[in-house]
Scaffold this motif. Structure first.
Motif, PDB file in Angstrom:
ATOM      1  N   UNK A   1     -21.758  -5.983 -35.563  1.00 56.86           N
ATOM      2  CA  UNK A   1     -21.026  -7.038 -34.842  1.00 56.86           C
ATOM      3  C   UNK A   1     -19.803  -6.433 -34.156  1.00 56.86           C
ATOM      4  N   UNK A   2     -19.091  -5.558 -34.871  1.00 55.86           N
ATOM      5  CA  UNK A   2     -17.905  -4.910 -34.296  1.00 55.86           C
ATOM      6  C   UNK A   2     -18.285  -4.071 -33.075  1.00 55.86           C
ATOM      7  N   UNK A   3     -19.453  -3.431 -33.133  1.00 55.56           N
ATOM      8  CA  UNK A   3     -19.942  -2.636 -31.993  1.00 55.56           C
ATOM      9  C   UNK A   3     -20.170  -3.530 -30.775  1.00 55.56           C
ATOM     10  N   UNK A   4     -20.814  -4.680 -30.998  1.00 57.50           N
ATOM     11  CA  UNK A   4     -21.072  -5.615 -29.892  1.00 57.50           C
ATOM     12  C   UNK A   4     -19.769  -6.084 -29.255  1.00 57.50           C
ATOM     13  N   UNK A   5     -18.768  -6.346 -30.081  1.00 56.95           N
ATOM     14  CA  UNK A   5     -17.470  -6.795 -29.559  1.00 56.95           C
ATOM     15  C   UNK A   5     -16.807  -5.687 -28.737  1.00 56.95           C
ATOM     16  N   UNK A   6     -16.809  -4.471 -29.281  1.00 54.06           N
ATOM     17  CA  UNK A   6     -16.171  -3.347 -28.580  1.00 54.06           C
ATOM     18  C   UNK A   6     -16.858  -3.078 -27.240  1.00 54.06           C
ATOM     19  N   UNK A   7     -18.183  -3.247 -27.201  1.00 56.13           N
ATOM     20  CA  UNK A   7     -18.915  -3.063 -25.940  1.00 56.13           C
ATOM     21  C   UNK A   7     -18.472  -4.070 -24.888  1.00 56.13           C
ATOM     22  N   UNK A   8     -17.978  -5.215 -25.338  1.00 56.75           N
ATOM     23  CA  UNK A   8     -17.526  -6.264 -24.420  1.00 56.75           C
ATOM     24  C   UNK A   8     -16.032  -6.174 -24.142  1.00 56.75           C
ATOM     25  N   UNK A   9     -15.437  -5.024 -24.493  1.00 60.39           N
ATOM     26  CA  UNK A   9     -14.024  -4.791 -24.188  1.00 60.39           C
ATOM     27  C   UNK A   9     -13.068  -5.431 -25.171  1.00 60.39           C
ATOM     28  N   UNK A  10     -13.589  -5.875 -26.321  1.00 61.64           N
ATOM     29  CA  UNK A  10     -12.740  -6.525 -27.329  1.00 61.64           C
ATOM     30  C   UNK A  10     -12.391  -5.487 -28.387  1.00 61.64           C
ATOM     31  N   UNK A  11     -11.099  -5.158 -28.473  1.00 63.63           N
ATOM     32  CA  UNK A  11     -10.701  -4.052 -29.345  1.00 63.63           C
ATOM     33  C   UNK A  11      -9.666  -4.434 -30.393  1.00 63.63           C
ATOM     34  N   UNK A  12      -9.112  -5.652 -30.308  1.00 65.54           N
ATOM     35  CA  UNK A  12      -8.080  -6.057 -31.266  1.00 65.54           C
ATOM     36  C   UNK A  12      -8.420  -7.421 -31.864  1.00 65.54           C
ATOM     37  N   UNK A  13      -7.741  -7.744 -32.944  1.00 66.62           N
ATOM     38  CA  UNK A  13      -7.926  -9.040 -33.605  1.00 66.62           C
ATOM     39  C   UNK A  13      -7.607 -10.177 -32.634  1.00 66.62           C
TER      40      UNK A  13
ATOM     41  N   UNK B   1     -19.844 -13.755 -13.512  1.00 68.24           N
ATOM     42  CA  UNK B   1     -19.595 -13.254 -14.868  1.00 68.24           C
ATOM     43  C   UNK B   1     -18.993 -14.330 -15.774  1.00 68.24           C
ATOM     44  N   UNK B   2     -19.536 -14.452 -16.978  1.00 68.19           N
ATOM     45  CA  UNK B   2     -18.973 -15.429 -17.929  1.00 68.19           C
ATOM     46  C   UNK B   2     -18.002 -14.671 -18.835  1.00 68.19           C
ATOM     47  N   UNK B   3     -16.942 -14.200 -18.191  1.00 68.85           N
ATOM     48  CA  UNK B   3     -15.864 -13.478 -18.866  1.00 68.85           C
ATOM     49  C   UNK B   3     -14.552 -14.103 -18.399  1.00 68.85           C
TER      50      UNK B   3
ATOM     51  N   UNK C   1     -23.448 -17.307 -23.072  1.00 67.49           N
ATOM     52  CA  UNK C   1     -23.929 -16.021 -22.579  1.00 67.49           C
ATOM     53  C   UNK C   1     -24.135 -16.058 -21.071  1.00 67.49           C
ATOM     54  N   UNK C   2     -24.042 -14.895 -20.467  1.00 68.02           N
ATOM     55  CA  UNK C   2     -24.242 -14.769 -19.027  1.00 68.02           C
ATOM     56  C   UNK C   2     -23.768 -13.398 -18.592  1.00 68.02           C
ATOM     57  N   UNK C   3     -23.743 -13.129 -17.281  1.00 64.28           N
ATOM     58  CA  UNK C   3     -23.298 -11.818 -16.798  1.00 64.28           C
ATOM     59  C   UNK C   3     -21.952 -11.422 -17.412  1.00 64.28           C
ATOM     60  N   UNK C   4     -21.869 -10.183 -17.891  1.00 63.25           N
ATOM     61  CA  UNK C   4     -20.642  -9.720 -18.546  1.00 63.25           C
ATOM     62  C   UNK C   4     -20.644  -9.983 -20.037  1.00 63.25           C
ATOM     63  N   UNK C   5     -21.512 -10.883 -20.477  1.00 59.29           N
ATOM     64  CA  UNK C   5     -21.658 -11.173 -21.912  1.00 59.29           C
ATOM     65  C   UNK C   5     -23.077 -11.696 -22.136  1.00 59.29           C
ATOM     66  N   UNK C   6     -24.047 -10.823 -21.864  1.00 55.84           N
ATOM     67  CA  UNK C   6     -25.443 -11.235 -21.997  1.00 55.84           C
ATOM     68  C   UNK C   6     -25.821 -11.377 -23.472  1.00 55.84           C
ATOM     69  N   UNK C   7     -26.866 -12.161 -23.730  1.00 54.51           N
ATOM     70  CA  UNK C   7     -27.379 -12.288 -25.093  1.00 54.51           C
ATOM     71  C   UNK C   7     -27.671 -10.890 -25.633  1.00 54.51           C
ATOM     72  N   UNK C   8     -27.128 -10.525 -26.808  1.00 57.97           N
ATOM     73  CA  UNK C   8     -27.345  -9.168 -27.330  1.00 57.97           C
ATOM     74  C   UNK C   8     -28.828  -8.838 -27.508  1.00 57.97           C
ATOM     75  N   UNK C   9     -29.169  -7.614 -27.124  1.00 59.50           N
ATOM     76  CA  UNK C   9     -30.540  -7.112 -27.250  1.00 59.50           C
ATOM     77  C   UNK C   9     -30.517  -5.929 -28.215  1.00 59.50           C
TER      78      UNK C   9
END
Length: 564
Positions: free
Chosen positions: A27-39, A234-236, A475-483
């Protein structure tokens, strides 16, 4: 299909996120891939907050737009709300006109006729305004390139406020205000708003200037969420906040028009995917098959019986649209074969009687058979009009820019565009477009890609894992459903082909050395049954889905592809 595994994020970031949030490394990997690095970033992601929307007055010309509307209201001017005939345009017009009607009755809605006027601001629309004593036009989801038309309107005593999100040309129209976050001189922090999103920022600014509370704007967010989903932005950032809260409005307190569309949909909670595949095509069908004002009327109607009547009409338009695009797709595929163009690097097809309202859908359908940049042309008046669709990674807008000597006008985005040209230029354009694609496209882009977020083992898929995953939505561009990808899989012996002509693959899988067993469904993967037969070991890429059967809900793997 080519599978591309996304790069692994910084291990220290993943470890820190995993510890701070109390989640698994996956889960942490998926978040980091989306540019989320902090609490704090994770908190904003999982709990999108309307208070984090940017100040609308950061957008270039917003103060001028608000001041001009204030003047119009103070002096009792007539205002025209003008928008494109697609979902983004019609939702924009519904949003702006219904908001302004709470302040003045002097509002007219105008959607150009797709066939008589074409895309964007039209001279006919301006003439209609001038003839009906309308002195201000608010143009939504169009207008950024309407330099000559805005000048023409000015001579007729009609002012323009433009709310657009498309790329500007070399010159900005000399309107009273031009709101477009993609303007080079606009410092608005979020550049990816859709047209309806820009319209929402305008009513947000106007409401703020009047001292109104944000709560009065909440009922309009269902329109914004629908436009965000349909326009594939993008849904960001701000779009995630607007889509999240807009979906909540659709599910909790939908407007009468949405209620009417959803009458026969048996679903407790709609997702952005449902909005894209259930609501959006019906709104679009009005502009494609009849007139976009039918959609605006439905979206602004408050009487239930009238809304049901409008929705029934639109349902008929949508049924007609489906039959039409199916027939044209068949003819276009036949044309490619007749001309022996199967091996080209681009698809450019034309038939003068193809329905202009569905050529964009047909272009998308053709990329399912021939995965390459695609244009579908039809006759439009004395010109030819086309819809363009691209493949992942290739900028079709830039490719059209390189062909502009053969084009009269064009506009759009990286992956979708529209254009018109003289009939005499069709063959020249077709040849030039093929050569531009040949010179600029990376050949790997011509094979469909499945982007894989992470490789995981089946025992990582727990109820908690899936529960957190669902909170990644919308989900959408920039945050697609995880594969995900998993190796060393075998069928437990129940694998079979199902559906018409055994088109789909259904099985139960386990992973070597792991206990969990999951149901797996692969739509369109029936021909790959041999890969899993006789307990062969295989690997799969898939997303996670909920399967409900006889009142029991379980997690199932929704296959995208399998390989030995």
């Amino acid at each position: 299909m080519r599978w591309t595994l996304k790069p692994k994020p910084n291990p220290e970031t993943v470890a820190r996120l995993s510890s701070d949030l109390g989640v698994s490394a996956s889960i942490a990997t998926l978040l980091a891939q989306r540019g989320i690095e902090t609490f704090e970033q994770a908190k904003s992601f999982f709990r999108p907050d309307l208070n984090e929307l940017h100040d609308p007055f950061l957008m270039k010309d917003m103060d001028k737009a608000v001041a001009r509307i204030e003047t119009a209201l103070a002096t009792g001017e007539n205002i025209m709300v003008y928008g494109d005939y697609d979902v983004d345009g019609t939702t924009s017009v519904a949003l702006m006109s219904s908001y302004l009607k709470t302040l003045t009755p002097n509002i007219a809605s105008y959607i150009p006729d797709r066939y008589a006027e074409g895309y964007g601001v039209s001279y006919r629309g301006i003439d209609f305004a001038a003839d009906n004593d309308i002195s201000l036009i608010i143009a939504l989801d169009c207008g950024i390139k309407a330099v000559d038309k805005v000048a023409y309107a000015k001579k007729k005593g009609v002012d323009f406020i433009i709310c657009d999100h498309h790329r500007p040309g070399a010159e900005i129209p000399k309107a009273v205000a031009v709101l477009d976050p993609k303007r080079e001189d606009c410092e608005y922090p979020f550049k990816e708003l859709c047209g309806c999103g820009v319209g929402f920022k305008l009513i947000e600014a106007f409401n703020k200037k009047r001292g109104g509370t944000f709560e009065v704007l909440l009922p309009y967010l269902d329109l914004v969420a629908t436009a965000i989903g349909a326009d594939i932005v993008p849904i960001t950032g701000e779009n995630r906040i607007l889509a999240y809260h807009g979906l909540n409005v659709i599910n909790v307190a939908p407007r009468m028009g949405f209620k009417a569309i959803l009458t026969h949909i048996k679903k407790e909670k709609l997702t952005i995917t449902d909005v894209v595949f259930i609501i959006a095509p019906r709104i679009n069908a009005a502009g494609r098959m009849k007139h976009g004002l039918h959609a605006v009327n439905l979206l602004t109607e408050e009487d239930e019986a009238t809304a049901m009547k409008f929705a029934a009409e639109i349902e008929n338009f949508n049924a007609e649209r489906k039959d039409t695009d199916k027939a044209i797709t068949k003819e276009a595929l036949s044309q490619i074969e007749t001309l022996k163009e199967q091996e080209r690097l681009s698809t450019v097809v034309y038939q003068e009687d193809w329905h202009k309202g569905v050529i964009g859908i047909v272009a998308s359908r053709l990329t399912e058979t021939y995965y390459r940049p695609t244009l579908v042309f039809t006759k439009s008046g004395d010109k030819l009009a086309a819809s363009a669709r691209s493949v992942k990674g290739f900028d079709v807008y830039n490719a059209l820019e390189a062909c502009k000597d053969h084009i009269e006008q064009f506009g759009g985005h990286k992956y979708a565009a529209g254009l018109t040209l003289a009939a005499s230029e069709y063959e020249n354009f077709k040849s030039k477009f093929e050569s531009v694609v040949a010179e600029t496209i990376d050949r790997r882009l011509l094979t469909p890609e499945i982007s894989v977020d992470a490789e995981i083992n089946l025992d990582e898929i727990t109820p908690k894992f899936f529960r957190i995953l669902k909170q990644f939505a919308p989900f959408g561009p920039g945050n697609m459903t995880p594969v995900f990808m998993t190796q060393k899989l075998t069928d437990t012996g129940f694998g079979k082909c199902v559906g018409a002509e055994d088109a789909h693959l259904k099985c139960q899988v386990k992973q070597r050395g792991k206990k969990p067993i999951f149901d797996m469904i692969g739509f369109g993967l029936g021909p790959k049954f041999e890969t899993i037969s006789e307990k062969k070991t295989f690997k799969a890429v898939y997303s996670l889905d909920e399967n409900e059967w006889n009142g029991n809900v379980s997690i199932q793997l929704k296959l995208k592809d399998i390989s030995e």
